[in-house]
Write a protein that holds these residues in place. Structure first.
Motif, PDB file in Angstrom:
ATOM      1  N   ARG A 168      -9.868  -4.759   4.730  1.00 24.72           N
ATOM      2  CA  ARG A 168      -9.265  -4.106   5.892  1.00 24.72           C
ATOM      3  C   ARG A 168      -8.252  -5.025   6.574  1.00 24.72           C
ATOM      4  NH1 ARG A 168     -10.307  -0.276   3.754  1.00 24.72           N
ATOM      5  NH2 ARG A 168     -11.778   1.391   4.283  1.00 24.72           N
ATOM      6  N   ARG A 203      -5.692  -2.059  -0.829  1.00 29.04           N
ATOM      7  CA  ARG A 203      -6.045  -0.690  -1.176  1.00 29.04           C
ATOM      8  C   ARG A 203      -7.014  -0.709  -2.348  1.00 29.04           C
ATOM      9  NH1 ARG A 203      -3.744   3.060  -4.756  1.00 29.04           N
ATOM     10  NH2 ARG A 203      -2.140   1.512  -5.271  1.00 29.04           N
ATOM     11  N   PRO A 227      -3.743  -2.453  -6.881  1.00 23.92           N
ATOM     12  CA  PRO A 227      -4.840  -2.174  -5.945  1.00 23.92           C
ATOM     13  C   PRO A 227      -5.995  -3.146  -6.171  1.00 23.92           C
ATOM     14  CG  PRO A 227      -4.801  -0.549  -7.708  1.00 23.92           C
ATOM     15  CD  PRO A 227      -3.556  -1.372  -7.870  1.00 23.92           C
ATOM     16  N   ARG A 286      -5.240  -5.308   4.414  1.00 23.24           N
ATOM     17  CA  ARG A 286      -4.734  -3.974   4.070  1.00 23.24           C
ATOM     18  C   ARG A 286      -4.700  -3.748   2.563  1.00 23.24           C
ATOM     19  NH1 ARG A 286       0.308  -3.137   8.375  1.00 23.24           N
ATOM     20  NH2 ARG A 286      -0.947  -3.412  10.256  1.00 23.24           N
TER      21      ARG A 286
END
Length: 445
Positions: free
Chosen positions: A333, A338, A11, A336
């Motif tokens: 964003r 996380r 992440p 994508r």
């Protein structure tokens, strides 16, 4: 035939790979100590320049030191900005090369977020300055002043307020600052040149090519590189390009991966040797000569009433916050990515505010943009005011989340078996087995 599942992606702002964490920790440890010395030097400069002994301060700063054999006759302040600061940019070039080869910038997937964030963190402050200067009828020449982030000053603030910022957040800030430094040196090279001397620049280019060949053919020995580096720096200076550009070029040319049998690469050895000197002596000396500006009531009033210093202050505080935060958010964003579930976007906001501390490179570009002009002193004062404002706001935001940071820091550093490697890098939570996503076989004890 079953299809293998895709590898898990870490992440955003998650646990760093062990090798990267060690490299970042070594760099940040030196920068933090150097940042505290930098703060002390800046305070001394401000007190001295605003004391009854300010004449002595200006006399020492303007004292000339000549080296006739190199055709140089510069003031001590000039030597600090053009000479000593080259060492700072040499180390920055080495760090950038490491990031490009083995660090956060080595692959498009990991480089996208910090590069986009850094680009927005440079473009938006420049736009804020330009709009402010245009609206107030001021000079557009200072558009590049609020672009840079001072990693040493930022880390000193973290040390003073005693936060336990996780390694990933510190690494992200370091990467932002590295890309900022590259942007700053490109701006200096492209926009702040004067009286170009093609012959001298040709000689500097020949020296750079020779430097590259020495690295390529694995020639070792400081007696090759030190005289060659001085020659490249001198020719770059006489060529009309700011001499610190030579430092970045040589840093980028130093090999950053060790050969078989080498404990450190040439870049790693030079960085290990020069980083403490750069952070603890070079940058504080530059600050000592550059930060001595008037902080009287009328001088501070001009920061908020004249368009140039106001543009710098707004660019560093509002522009940096908006640029870094929105750039990071939109990039996450778009890709994508996380966000680490243990963190929140308010943590990224805190880093964005911290990035508004633009000291060393901002002061340097301010001197280049407004040489010998009264507005140059006002711009320096604006850099100091904006950096202190950003530091205070960042301290408030980051201290508010310090309990979370302390927990993450403790989880990342606990080493129950005492083998020198934190337990989180050796076993997956709840399994006791190897955590292959984090610690590669070559990195295991």
């Amino acid at each position: 035939m079953p299809i293998a599942p895709p590898p898990r992606r870490s992440p955003f702002l998650g646990l760093l790979p062990w090798r990267e964490r060690r490299a970042v920790a070594e760099a940040l440890r030196t920068e933090t100590i150097g940042g505290l010395v930098l703060l002390f030097a800046a305070v001394v400069a401000l007190i001295w320049a605003n004391s009854p002994w300010n004449g002595a301060y200006e006399g020492i700063r303007d004292l000339h030191l000549a080296i006739p054999s190199l055709g140089l006759d510069l003031s001590l302040g000039h030597w600090a900005a053009d000479g000593l600061l080259t060492v700072f940019f040499l180390v920055a070039g080495i760090e950038l090369k490491r990031e490009l080869v083995v660090g956060e910038l080595s692959t498009p997937a990991t480089a996208a977020l910090p590069v986009i964030a850094a680009f927005c963190g440079m473009a938006v402050p420049a736009a804020v300055y330009t709009v402010t200067a245009w609206a107030g009828g001021g000079s557009p020449d200072g558009w590049a002043v609020p672009m840079a982030t001072d990693i040493a000053f930022a880390l000193a603030v973290l040390a003073v307020v005693s936060t336990h910022l996780p390694a990933a957040l510190r690494a992200f800030l370091l990467t932002l600052a590295v890309v900022d430094d590259l942007g700053g040196i490109l701006v200096i090279a492209l926009f702040f040149t004067s009286d170009i001397n093609p012959l001298a620049l040709g000689g500097a280019l020949a020296g750079v090519v020779l430097f590259h060949l020495l690295q390529r053919f694995r020639v070792r020995g400081w007696w090759w590189y030190v005289p060659l580096g001085i020659a490249i720096w001198t020719l770059t200076y006489h060529g009309g390009i700011h001499a610190t550009v030579a430092g970045v070029l040589m840093g980028l040319l130093l090999r950053s991966t060790p050969d078989k049998g080498e404990e450190r690469s040439p870049g790693g050895r030079v960085s290990h040797l020069l980083h403490p000197f750069s952070a603890g002596i070079v940058v504080p000396l530059f600050a000592l000569f550059a930060a001595g500006v008037s902080v009287s009531g009328p001088a501070l009033t001009e920061v908020f009433t004249r368009p140039e210093p106001l543009g710098v202050a707004l660019g560093l505080v509002a522009g940096k916050i908006l640029g870094v935060f929105l750039g990071t958010y939109l990039a996450a964003r778009f890709t994508r990515a996380r966000l680490n579930p243990d963190l929140a976007w308010s943590d990224v906001l805190g880093l964005s505010v911290l990035a508004g501390i633009g000291f060393t490179v901002a002061l340097l570009i301010g001197e280049l943009a407004f040489p010998g002009a009264a507005v140059g002193e006002q711009v320096k004062a604006a850099v100091l005011v904006a950096s202190l404002t950003a530091a205070a706001l960042a301290a408030l935001l980051l201290r508010r989340r310090n309990a979370v940071y302390r927990r993450l820091y403790q989880e990342e550093t606990v080493d129950a078996d005492g083998d020198g490697i934190p337990d989180i890098y050796q076993s997956a939570p709840g399994t006791g087995g190897p955590c292959r996503d984090v610690l590669s076989p070559a990195e295991k004890p």
